[in-house]
Write a protein that holds these residues in place. Structure first.
Motif, PDB file in Angstrom:
ATOM      1  N   ALA A   1       0.873  -1.174   0.000  1.00 39.16           N
ATOM      2  CA  ALA A   1       0.000   0.000   0.000  1.00 39.16           C
ATOM      3  C   ALA A   1       0.911   1.225   0.000  1.00 39.16           C
ATOM      4  CB  ALA A   1      -0.903  -0.010   1.234  1.00 39.16           C
ATOM      5  N   PRO A   2       0.380   2.413  -0.287  1.00 34.50           N
ATOM      6  CA  PRO A   2       1.222   3.614  -0.219  1.00 34.50           C
ATOM      7  C   PRO A   2       1.895   3.747   1.140  1.00 34.50           C
ATOM      8  CG  PRO A   2      -0.842   4.108  -1.312  1.00 34.50           C
ATOM      9  CD  PRO A   2      -0.972   2.705  -0.775  1.00 34.50           C
ATOM     10  N   LEU A   3       3.131   4.190   1.126  1.00 32.37           N
ATOM     11  CA  LEU A   3       3.944   4.221   2.342  1.00 32.37           C
ATOM     12  C   LEU A   3       4.752   5.514   2.381  1.00 32.37           C
ATOM     13  CD1 LEU A   3       4.969   2.460   4.781  1.00 32.37           C
ATOM     14  CD2 LEU A   3       6.820   1.731   3.263  1.00 32.37           C
ATOM     15  N   GLN A   4       4.832   6.099   3.560  1.00 29.08           N
ATOM     16  CA  GLN A   4       5.642   7.311   3.737  1.00 29.08           C
ATOM     17  C   GLN A   4       6.817   6.978   4.663  1.00 29.08           C
ATOM     18  OE1 GLN A   4       2.075   7.562   4.517  1.00 29.08           O
ATOM     19  NE2 GLN A   4       1.917   7.816   2.299  1.00 29.08           N
ATOM     20  N   LEU A   5       7.989   7.422   4.280  1.00 30.79           N
ATOM     21  CA  LEU A   5       9.144   7.210   5.138  1.00 30.79           C
ATOM     22  C   LEU A   5      10.183   8.288   4.888  1.00 30.79           C
ATOM     23  CD1 LEU A   5      11.382   4.305   3.805  1.00 30.79           C
ATOM     24  CD2 LEU A   5       9.481   5.201   2.503  1.00 30.79           C
ATOM     25  N   VAL A   6      11.087   8.405   5.852  1.00 33.83           N
ATOM     26  CA  VAL A   6      12.191   9.360   5.763  1.00 33.83           C
ATOM     27  C   VAL A   6      13.480   8.554   5.661  1.00 33.83           C
ATOM     28  CG1 VAL A   6      13.419  11.239   6.886  1.00 33.83           C
ATOM     29  CG2 VAL A   6      10.927  11.069   7.109  1.00 33.83           C
TER      30      VAL A   6
ATOM     31  N   ILE B   1       5.858   6.745  -1.126  1.00 32.22           N
ATOM     32  CA  ILE B   1       6.068   5.600  -2.003  1.00 32.22           C
ATOM     33  C   ILE B   1       4.734   4.967  -2.382  1.00 32.22           C
ATOM     34  CG2 ILE B   1       7.305   3.424  -2.301  1.00 32.22           C
ATOM     35  CD1 ILE B   1       9.146   5.760  -1.755  1.00 32.22           C
ATOM     36  N   PRO B   2       4.478   4.744  -3.666  1.00 31.49           N
ATOM     37  CA  PRO B   2       3.235   4.062  -4.069  1.00 31.49           C
ATOM     38  C   PRO B   2       3.269   2.586  -3.657  1.00 31.49           C
ATOM     39  CG  PRO B   2       4.258   5.262  -5.898  1.00 31.49           C
ATOM     40  CD  PRO B   2       5.276   5.191  -4.802  1.00 31.49           C
ATOM     41  N   SER B   3       2.150   1.910  -3.846  1.00 32.11           N
ATOM     42  CA  SER B   3       2.090   0.479  -3.574  1.00 32.11           C
ATOM     43  C   SER B   3       2.823  -0.299  -4.669  1.00 32.11           C
ATOM     44  CB  SER B   3       0.634   0.009  -3.485  1.00 32.11           C
ATOM     45  OG  SER B   3      -0.026   0.260  -4.711  1.00 32.11           O
ATOM     46  N   ASN B   4       3.130  -1.562  -4.379  1.00 33.28           N
ATOM     47  CA  ASN B   4       3.772  -2.471  -5.323  1.00 33.28           C
ATOM     48  C   ASN B   4       5.117  -1.958  -5.821  1.00 33.28           C
ATOM     49  OD1 ASN B   4       1.663  -4.433  -5.260  1.00 33.28           O
ATOM     50  ND2 ASN B   4       0.442  -3.092  -6.580  1.00 33.28           N
ATOM     51  N   LYS B   5       5.926  -1.498  -4.880  1.00 26.81           N
ATOM     52  CA  LYS B   5       7.284  -1.053  -5.168  1.00 26.81           C
ATOM     53  C   LYS B   5       8.276  -1.835  -4.301  1.00 26.81           C
ATOM     54  CE  LYS B   5       6.238   2.339  -8.025  1.00 26.81           C
ATOM     55  NZ  LYS B   5       6.685   2.367  -9.437  1.00 26.81           N
ATOM     56  N   LEU B   6       9.505  -1.947  -4.789  1.00 23.77           N
ATOM     57  CA  LEU B   6      10.607  -2.494  -4.020  1.00 23.77           C
ATOM     58  C   LEU B   6      11.600  -1.376  -3.743  1.00 23.77           C
ATOM     59  CD1 LEU B   6      11.380  -5.950  -5.673  1.00 23.77           C
ATOM     60  CD2 LEU B   6      10.780  -5.557  -3.280  1.00 23.77           C
TER      61      LEU B   6
ATOM     62  N   ARG C   1      20.009   6.119   7.716  1.00 25.63           N
ATOM     63  CA  ARG C   1      18.946   6.033   8.713  1.00 25.63           C
ATOM     64  C   ARG C   1      17.586   6.026   8.023  1.00 25.63           C
ATOM     65  NH1 ARG C   1      15.931   9.612  12.024  1.00 25.63           N
ATOM     66  NH2 ARG C   1      15.668   8.869  14.176  1.00 25.63           N
ATOM     67  N   ILE C   2      16.696   5.139   8.478  1.00 28.71           N
ATOM     68  CA  ILE C   2      15.364   5.009   7.892  1.00 28.71           C
ATOM     69  C   ILE C   2      14.323   5.174   8.985  1.00 28.71           C
ATOM     70  CG2 ILE C   2      13.828   3.578   6.490  1.00 28.71           C
ATOM     71  CD1 ILE C   2      16.357   1.892   5.823  1.00 28.71           C
ATOM     72  N   LYS C   3      13.370   6.044   8.755  1.00 28.84           N
ATOM     73  CA  LYS C   3      12.284   6.263   9.708  1.00 28.84           C
ATOM     74  C   LYS C   3      10.963   6.085   8.977  1.00 28.84           C
ATOM     75  CE  LYS C   3      10.569   9.631  13.087  1.00 28.84           C
ATOM     76  NZ  LYS C   3      10.789  10.975  13.687  1.00 28.84           N
ATOM     77  N   LEU C   4      10.154   5.166   9.456  1.00 25.50           N
ATOM     78  CA  LEU C   4       8.871   4.867   8.833  1.00 25.50           C
ATOM     79  C   LEU C   4       7.769   5.688   9.479  1.00 25.50           C
ATOM     80  CD1 LEU C   4       7.109   3.004   6.989  1.00 25.50           C
ATOM     81  CD2 LEU C   4       6.973   1.445   8.937  1.00 25.50           C
ATOM     82  N   VAL C   5       6.999   6.402   8.655  1.00 20.13           N
ATOM     83  CA  VAL C   5       5.835   7.119   9.143  1.00 20.13           C
ATOM     84  C   VAL C   5       4.723   6.096   9.343  1.00 20.13           C
ATOM     85  CG1 VAL C   5       4.163   8.931   8.661  1.00 20.13           C
ATOM     86  CG2 VAL C   5       6.547   9.190   7.930  1.00 20.13           C
ATOM     87  N   LYS C   6       3.993   6.216  10.429  1.00 19.55           N
ATOM     88  CA  LYS C   6       2.999   5.223  10.810  1.00 19.55           C
ATOM     89  C   LYS C   6       2.062   4.905   9.645  1.00 19.55           C
ATOM     90  CE  LYS C   6       1.341   5.457  14.899  1.00 19.55           C
ATOM     91  NZ  LYS C   6       0.579   5.873  16.118  1.00 19.55           N
ATOM     92  N   PRO C   7       2.027   3.643   9.194  1.00 18.09           N
ATOM     93  CA  PRO C   7       1.167   3.299   8.058  1.00 18.09           C
ATOM     94  C   PRO C   7      -0.306   3.286   8.444  1.00 18.09           C
ATOM     95  CG  PRO C   7       2.225   1.338   8.934  1.00 18.09           C
ATOM     96  CD  PRO C   7       2.811   2.502   9.685  1.00 18.09           C
ATOM     97  N   THR C   8      -1.165   3.496   7.455  1.00 12.59           N
ATOM     98  CA  THR C   8      -2.611   3.498   7.698  1.00 12.59           C
ATOM     99  C   THR C   8      -3.288   2.276   7.092  1.00 12.59           C
ATOM    100  OG1 THR C   8      -2.941   4.835   5.712  1.00 12.59           O
ATOM    101  CG2 THR C   8      -2.688   6.005   7.791  1.00 12.59           C
ATOM    102  N   ALA C   9      -2.502   1.404   6.468  1.00  9.98           N
ATOM    103  CA  ALA C   9      -3.045   0.183   5.871  1.00  9.98           C
ATOM    104  C   ALA C   9      -1.983  -0.894   5.957  1.00  9.98           C
ATOM    105  CB  ALA C   9      -3.445   0.448   4.420  1.00  9.98           C
ATOM    106  N   GLU C  10      -2.276  -2.091   5.430  1.00 11.58           N
ATOM    107  CA  GLU C  10      -1.269  -3.145   5.368  1.00 11.58           C
ATOM    108  C   GLU C  10      -0.193  -2.700   4.387  1.00 11.58           C
ATOM    109  OE1 GLU C  10      -0.992  -7.937   4.566  1.00 11.58           O
ATOM    110  OE2 GLU C  10      -2.402  -6.721   3.432  1.00 11.58           O
ATOM    111  N   ALA C  11       0.823  -2.065   4.912  1.00 10.79           N
ATOM    112  CA  ALA C  11       1.765  -1.341   4.063  1.00 10.79           C
ATOM    113  C   ALA C  11       2.738  -2.247   3.323  1.00 10.79           C
ATOM    114  CB  ALA C  11       2.548  -0.330   4.908  1.00 10.79           C
TER     115      ALA C  11
END
Length: 275
Positions: free
Chosen positions: A39-44, A52-57, A65-75
């Motif tokens: 699913a769409p995902l936001q991260l720093v 980031i859109p869905s279906n990406k690698l 350093r990677i920081k994940l913004v709290k997902p709102t779906a099965e990310a």
């Protein structure tokens, strides 16, 4: 879902789900990360925000350093691992130390995922738990196989390089990344800082200064640590004799190889084989 190696304590497969807390990769110098979005995902990443859109690698190399913004779906999910977990052959090294994780201009590579979401969910919800319940070694073997499939998928989707960027134009991080990629392709034949500096069109002093800024180690220290780490991998994960490994690593004779291991690890070569 998470599995962790007792030896490294940083090998993990983690599902990214709704209401998860922020997940942070702290920038360890030998930590590799792959993220598969469902699913769409936001991260720093570093200091840059990505939507980031869905279906990406996503492929993110060491020292970032990677920081994940709290997902709102099965990310989706992320796999985090050190090079010593995956890198056990020349083929592995070629995939791991490629533009997927060490690009001249980008901290992150984003490519289209090939596998359908249903197959990814099957791996997460059925295959991975089955292997994990059976045994930790079997789970790690399955995870290594899965990492290889993701790397191949990423290399397939990686755009071709049009223009080669010269070393003098690179930032410290990109210069060091270029050095590390080159090092893992040539460490058996070349162990001098001057060789890599010349190939990157910079002075040995500039290369070492950049390494010090990024990893707090000189270029020579990184070369020696890389050779030692690859040697230990061979000893621990192959059935080759110490003499054969010394030859494979480019040493003139077995005694020089044994002295090198002792000097840079404080242990004998056989210590790593028996442990």
């Amino acid at each position: 879902m998470e599995a962790t190696s007792n030896k490294q304590n940083i090998i993990s497969l983690i599902q990214l789900r709704p209401n998860d807390e922020e997940i942070i990769v702290d920038g360890s110098s030998d930590l590799f990360t792959i993220i598969r979005t469902l699913a769409p995902l936001q991260l720093v990443v570093g200091s840059t925000y990505y939507d980031i859109p869905s279906n990406k690698l996503l492929f993110i190399g060491p020292g970032i350093r990677i920081k994940l913004v709290k997902p709102t779906a099965e990310a989706g999910y992320r796999i985090t691992f050190p090079d010593s977990f995956f890198d056990r052959s020349n083929k592995d090294a070629e995939m791991l130390y490629s533009r997927l994780f060490f690009d001249y201009e980008a901290e992150i590579q984003i490519v289209d995922a090939v596998r359908p979401p249903e197959e990814v969910r099957h791996v997460l919800h059925f295959r991975a738990p089955m292997f994990a319940e059976k045994s930790v070694p079997l789970y790690h073997a399955a995870l290594k196989n899965h990492i290889e499939s993701l790397l191949l998928e990423g290399l397939l989707g990686l755009p071709d390089v049009v223009d080669e960027v010269q070393g003098a134009m690179l930032s410290d991080r990109n210069l060091v990344n270029s050095f590390i990629v080159m090092l893992h392709r040539n460490y058996k034949q070349e162990s001098t800082v001057n060789f890599y500096a010349d190939a990157l069109h910079v002075t040995a002093r500039k290369l070492s200064k950049a390494c010090q800024e990024v990893f707090d180690r000189t270029a020579k220290q990184i070369i020696l640590e890389t050779v030692a780490r690859r040697a230990i991998n061979y000893i621990e994960n192959s059935t080759l004799s110490i003499s054969q490994i010394a030859f494979e690593m480019g040493f003139s004779d077995e005694s020089n190889f044994r002295r090198f291991i002792k000097k840079h690890t404080g242990k004998t070569a056989l210590n790593f084989r028996t442990n």
